[in-house]
Structures are given as structure tokens and as C-alpha cells.
Scaffold this motif. Structure first.
Motif, PDB file in Angstrom:
ATOM      1  N   GLN A  80      14.908   2.024  -6.604  1.00  0.00           N
ATOM      2  CA  GLN A  80      14.433   1.641  -8.035  1.00  0.00           C
ATOM      3  C   GLN A  80      12.875   1.154  -8.236  1.00  0.00           C
ATOM      4  OE1 GLN A  80      16.997   0.323  -6.536  1.00  0.00           O
ATOM      5  NE2 GLN A  80      18.820   0.641  -7.609  1.00  0.00           N
ATOM      6  N   SER A  81      12.387   0.568  -7.122  1.00  0.00           N
ATOM      7  CA  SER A  81      10.804   0.246  -7.063  1.00  0.00           C
ATOM      8  C   SER A  81      10.171   1.432  -6.767  1.00  0.00           C
ATOM      9  CB  SER A  81      10.655  -0.655  -5.763  1.00  0.00           C
ATOM     10  OG  SER A  81      11.178  -1.869  -6.229  1.00  0.00           O
ATOM     11  N   LYS A  82      10.663   2.474  -5.847  1.00  0.00           N
ATOM     12  CA  LYS A  82       9.812   3.491  -5.801  1.00  0.00           C
ATOM     13  C   LYS A  82       9.696   4.420  -7.089  1.00  0.00           C
ATOM     14  CE  LYS A  82      11.097   3.970  -0.808  1.00  0.00           C
ATOM     15  NZ  LYS A  82      11.856   4.654   0.477  1.00  0.00           N
ATOM     16  N   SER A  83      10.963   4.506  -7.776  1.00  0.00           N
ATOM     17  CA  SER A  83      11.176   5.169  -8.838  1.00  0.00           C
ATOM     18  C   SER A  83      10.063   4.942  -9.990  1.00  0.00           C
ATOM     19  CB  SER A  83      12.509   5.358  -9.621  1.00  0.00           C
ATOM     20  OG  SER A  83      13.476   5.878  -8.749  1.00  0.00           O
ATOM     21  N   VAL A  84      10.004   3.616 -10.051  1.00  0.00           N
ATOM     22  CA  VAL A  84       8.976   2.868 -10.975  1.00  0.00           C
ATOM     23  C   VAL A  84       7.625   3.280 -10.766  1.00  0.00           C
ATOM     24  CG1 VAL A  84       8.054   0.743 -11.813  1.00  0.00           C
ATOM     25  CG2 VAL A  84      10.496   0.925 -11.871  1.00  0.00           C
ATOM     26  N   ALA A  85       7.403   2.939  -9.351  1.00  0.00           N
ATOM     27  CA  ALA A  85       6.013   3.407  -8.828  1.00  0.00           C
ATOM     28  C   ALA A  85       5.751   5.014  -9.072  1.00  0.00           C
ATOM     29  CB  ALA A  85       5.911   3.214  -7.455  1.00  0.00           C
ATOM     30  N   VAL A  86       6.715   5.824  -8.777  1.00  0.00           N
ATOM     31  CA  VAL A  86       6.460   7.166  -9.520  1.00  0.00           C
ATOM     32  C   VAL A  86       6.118   7.230 -10.858  1.00  0.00           C
ATOM     33  CG1 VAL A  86       7.447   9.440  -9.853  1.00  0.00           C
ATOM     34  CG2 VAL A  86       7.839   8.398  -7.670  1.00  0.00           C
ATOM     35  N   TRP A  87       6.847   6.739 -11.899  1.00  0.00           N
ATOM     36  CA  TRP A  87       6.505   6.823 -13.136  1.00  0.00           C
ATOM     37  C   TRP A  87       5.141   6.161 -13.662  1.00  0.00           C
ATOM     38  CZ3 TRP A  87      12.266   4.637 -13.335  1.00  0.00           C
ATOM     39  CH2 TRP A  87      12.923   5.538 -13.466  1.00  0.00           C
ATOM     40  N   ALA A 146       2.704   6.255  -5.787  1.00  0.00           N
ATOM     41  CA  ALA A 146       2.392   6.490  -7.183  1.00  0.00           C
ATOM     42  C   ALA A 146       1.344   7.200  -7.275  1.00  0.00           C
ATOM     43  CB  ALA A 146       1.860   4.857  -7.625  1.00  0.00           C
ATOM     44  N   LEU A 147       0.089   7.084  -6.498  1.00  0.00           N
ATOM     45  CA  LEU A 147      -0.819   8.195  -6.465  1.00  0.00           C
ATOM     46  C   LEU A 147      -0.515   9.806  -6.092  1.00  0.00           C
ATOM     47  CD1 LEU A 147      -3.624   6.266  -4.553  1.00  0.00           C
ATOM     48  CD2 LEU A 147      -3.377   6.579  -7.000  1.00  0.00           C
ATOM     49  N   PHE A 148       0.358   9.863  -5.093  1.00  0.00           N
ATOM     50  CA  PHE A 148       0.750  11.383  -4.933  1.00  0.00           C
ATOM     51  C   PHE A 148       1.766  11.861  -5.980  1.00  0.00           C
ATOM     52  CE2 PHE A 148      -0.020   9.636  -0.084  1.00  0.00           C
ATOM     53  CZ  PHE A 148      -1.478  10.111  -0.346  1.00  0.00           C
ATOM     54  N   ALA A 149       2.744  10.982  -6.466  1.00  0.00           N
ATOM     55  CA  ALA A 149       3.432  11.377  -7.608  1.00  0.00           C
ATOM     56  C   ALA A 149       2.886  11.666  -8.692  1.00  0.00           C
ATOM     57  CB  ALA A 149       4.546  10.317  -7.685  1.00  0.00           C
ATOM     58  N   LEU A 189       3.194  14.928   0.782  1.00  0.00           N
ATOM     59  CA  LEU A 189       2.784  13.709   1.109  1.00  0.00           C
ATOM     60  C   LEU A 189       3.783  12.650   0.579  1.00  0.00           C
ATOM     61  CD1 LEU A 189      -1.000  13.970   0.869  1.00  0.00           C
ATOM     62  CD2 LEU A 189       0.288  13.189   2.725  1.00  0.00           C
ATOM     63  N   LEU A 190       4.333  12.815  -0.989  1.00  0.00           N
ATOM     64  CA  LEU A 190       4.919  11.862  -1.205  1.00  0.00           C
ATOM     65  C   LEU A 190       6.334  11.786  -0.619  1.00  0.00           C
ATOM     66  CD1 LEU A 190       5.993  10.152  -3.699  1.00  0.00           C
ATOM     67  CD2 LEU A 190       6.524  12.120  -5.079  1.00  0.00           C
ATOM     68  N   ASN A 191       6.817  12.892  -0.192  1.00  0.00           N
ATOM     69  CA  ASN A 191       8.244  12.456   0.604  1.00  0.00           C
ATOM     70  C   ASN A 191       7.880  11.923   1.881  1.00  0.00           C
ATOM     71  OD1 ASN A 191       9.666  13.986  -1.442  1.00  0.00           O
ATOM     72  ND2 ASN A 191       9.528  16.017  -0.431  1.00  0.00           N
ATOM     73  N   VAL A 192       6.985  12.446   2.640  1.00  0.00           N
ATOM     74  CA  VAL A 192       6.884  11.704   3.697  1.00  0.00           C
ATOM     75  C   VAL A 192       6.658  10.252   3.767  1.00  0.00           C
ATOM     76  CG1 VAL A 192       5.231  11.543   5.874  1.00  0.00           C
ATOM     77  CG2 VAL A 192       6.138  13.735   5.000  1.00  0.00           C
ATOM     78  N   LEU A 193       5.812   9.933   2.757  1.00  0.00           N
ATOM     79  CA  LEU A 193       5.507   8.551   2.559  1.00  0.00           C
ATOM     80  C   LEU A 193       6.794   7.520   2.166  1.00  0.00           C
ATOM     81  CD1 LEU A 193       2.865   7.066   2.878  1.00  0.00           C
ATOM     82  CD2 LEU A 193       2.621   6.884   0.242  1.00  0.00           C
ATOM     83  N   SER A 194       7.637   8.299   1.204  1.00  0.00           N
ATOM     84  CA  SER A 194       8.685   7.741   0.711  1.00  0.00           C
ATOM     85  C   SER A 194       9.843   7.419   1.821  1.00  0.00           C
ATOM     86  CB  SER A 194       9.454   8.564  -0.050  1.00  0.00           C
ATOM     87  OG  SER A 194       8.688   8.720  -1.547  1.00  0.00           O
ATOM     88  N   TYR A 237       0.886  -1.352   0.111  1.00  0.00           N
ATOM     89  CA  TYR A 237      -0.039   0.059  -0.049  1.00  0.00           C
ATOM     90  C   TYR A 237       0.742   1.439   0.199  1.00  0.00           C
ATOM     91  CZ  TYR A 237       0.783   0.994   4.716  1.00  0.00           C
ATOM     92  OH  TYR A 237       1.676   1.440   6.123  1.00  0.00           O
ATOM     93  N   LEU A 238       2.029   1.065   0.464  1.00  0.00           N
ATOM     94  CA  LEU A 238       3.161   2.315   0.554  1.00  0.00           C
ATOM     95  C   LEU A 238       3.116   2.686  -1.045  1.00  0.00           C
ATOM     96  CD1 LEU A 238       5.363   1.508   3.611  1.00  0.00           C
ATOM     97  CD2 LEU A 238       3.566   3.418   3.247  1.00  0.00           C
TER      98      LEU A 238
END
Length: 299
Positions: free
Chosen positions: A188-195, A83-86, A174-179, A77-78
């Protein structure tokens, strides 16, 4: 001894150069999106396509790292929240700089340290220091100075671009705090989620546009520009992530503020936009708040 010291200096210089280069490119990136808008390619479609290209490049480049992250497990869920906030952060940023005044949008976006303090307190239970209160006070003073309309007495954003810039900074916090909360997944996983989040948000937003027929007549020059932007977004994401990983947060914030300088110079030469004295005063307070937040990180 000198050789070892020189190598150390080079290692320290590389991440700083990465952040500085990222700030310069971010300060200029709004202009190609405006060019695409003039070619009748909406900001949401252009954002979706460019981040989809970055997503494809990321899936190919990070396939091994993504498998390792999947094996490690974590809280899915994180990643969904990231992904949603980005998605909204990046789409709102692009729509803001296309339809609003570039510097006003960027300065309202840089209210993010204010929202970050609030969300860090609510979601991460971080205690608020003296500098935290200063960031809140100075940020609010800057926002009030920029947004207050004496005629109507309103403090609400007066244009679509202002709303987009403000909401982009809100979601960015929100994105920063969740990250930071997500200690399970690798970069890498977070970057892919952002894109992926930006791609989906851009396409969904585009479904509500009145006319999508212009997509069938995109010129080859526009396709090349979209492809080039996609590569830039991918490289920029990796470079900036490398920089913030190896540079202390207080220095990183100050370096990234150089984006405002680049954007101001670019807007002066590439558009006919001119900020009012009230906007300059509010902007100075917002930048000061960002510098106060750097002092917080140092503590």
C-alpha cells in the motif's frame, strides 16, 4: 474433497484473471489519453490529474495500512526513489503512446527485462545465469533490429515516441529493482508512492508547456473521462499488484505480455498505424527475451 479442490482452483484462477484483466486494460488505456489530447488536454496534465485521483482514493482506502507502515519504519529514501522512477515511467509511457506508434512504444518499453538484469546485478548483486545472458543478447538484437536505420546507420530512436517508450522501460526496470530492494514498506505504501510520484512528475512537466490556458475550458465530458480514468488507474494498480503477489513471476510475465496482443488489435482498428516488417521482427525478438526472463524467474 471435491469441494476443497474446487475452492483451491478458484483461488488459483482469481489472481490469473486479475493479471489477464490488467493486461487487457493496459493494452487499451492509451486510447482515452489520445482522446483527451485531441480535446487539447496534454498527456502530462491528463496523467497528473488521473493519478492524483488515484492518489486520493489510495490515501482514503489504505489509511490504516499506511499508519502501520509508518510505525514499522524503514528506509524513506527507497520510497522516494520509487516515487521518482514511477513518475517518469508512467508519464513517459503515456506521452509515448500519445505521440508515437503504439506498438513500437510498447515493444521498446518491453525491453525492461534487459535493464532489470543489469540493475539487479549492480544494485542487488544478483548473479547472472545463462538465461540472463540470453535475455541480454536477444533483447539487444530486437532493439537493434527495430531501431537501426540503414540510410543513416543510426541505432538511436528516431522519434519522440520511441525515446519515451525506451526511457519508460528503463525507468520501469529501476522501479522494479528498487521495489524488490525495499523490504521495509508494504504494498500500500509503495502504491501511494507511485501515484504521488506520477502526479508530481506530470504537474512539473506541465509547467514547461507553452500554453496552459486550455485547462480553463475543459468540457464536462473530459472531466468525466479524467475521473473515470483515475478510478481505473487506482483499481488497476490494486488488481495487478494482487495478481503479481499470488502468481509466480514466470507466469505473470507471460500473462502480462497479452497486453501487446490487445494493443496491436486496438491500434489496428482505432488508428491507421501499421508496423513494418523490421519492427515486427524486432518485436518478436523482444517478446522472446521477455519469455527467457520468465525462465530465469522460474530458476
Amino acid at each position: 474433497m471435491l469441494t476443497k479442490q474446487n475452492n483451491q482452483n478458484k483461488q488459483n484462477l482469481l489472481p490469473v484473471t486479475a493479471l489477464l484483466g490488467g493486461a487487457i486494460i493496459w493494452g487499451l488505456l492509451w486510447y482515452p489519453y489520445r482522446v483527451l489530447e485531441q480535446a487539447e488536454i496534454s498527456g502530462s496534465i491528463a496523467t497528473a490529474i488521473t493519478y492524483f485521483i488515484a492518489l486520493l482514493l489510495g490515501l482514503v482506502s489504505f489509511r490504516k495500512d499506511l499508519r502501520m507502515s509508518h510505525i514499522a519504519g524503514g528506509e524513506p529514501y527507497l520510497l522516494l526513489g520509487i516515487a521518482l522512477f514511477a513518475g517518469w515511467t508512467n508519464l513517459a509511457y503515456v506521452l509515448g503512446v500519445i505521440h508515437g506508434e503504439v506498438m513500437r512504444v510498447l515493444l521498446l518499453f518491453y525491453l525492461a527485462p534487459l535493464w532489470t538484469i543489469v540493475f539487479s546485478r549492480l544494485l542487488l548483486k544478483e548473479k547472472l545465469s545463462l538465461h540472463g545472458y540470453l535475455v541480454i543478447i536477444v533483447s539487444l538484437a530486437g532493439a537493434i533490429t527495430m531501431l537501426w536505420e540503414p540510410e543513416s546507420g543510426s541505432l538511436l530512436p528516431s522519434s519522440y515516441g520511441d525515446w519515451m517508450g525506451l526511457s519508460a522501460g528503463f525507468m520501469f526496470a529501476l522501479l522494479n529493482v528498487l521495489s524488490r530492494k525495499d523490504q521495509y514498506h508494504n504494498v500500500q505504501s509503495k502504491s501511494v508512492a507511485v501515484w504521488m510520484g506520477v502526479t508530481l512528475t506530470g504537474f512539473i512537466y506541465s509547467l514547461f508547456l507553452p500554453d496552459l490556458s486550455a485547462l480553463s475550458s475543459i468540457s464536462m465530458d473530459s472531466y468525466l473521462l479524467l475521473f473515470g480514468l483515475g478510478i481505473i488507474v487506482f483499481v488497476l494498480s490494486v488488481v495487478v499488484q494482487y495478481g503479481v503477489t499470488h502468481v509466480p513471476a514466470n507466469r505473470a510475465i507471460i500473462i502480462m505480455l497479452f497486453e501487446l496482443v490487445v494493443a496491436a488489435v486496438a491500434a489496428y482498428f482505432l488508428t491507421d498505424e501499421a508496423m513494418t516488417l523490421k519492427s515486427w521482427m524486432g518485436g518478436a525478438l523482444i517478446v522472446s527475451a521477455s519469455l527467457f526472463s520468465a525462465r530465469m524467474n522460474r530458476e
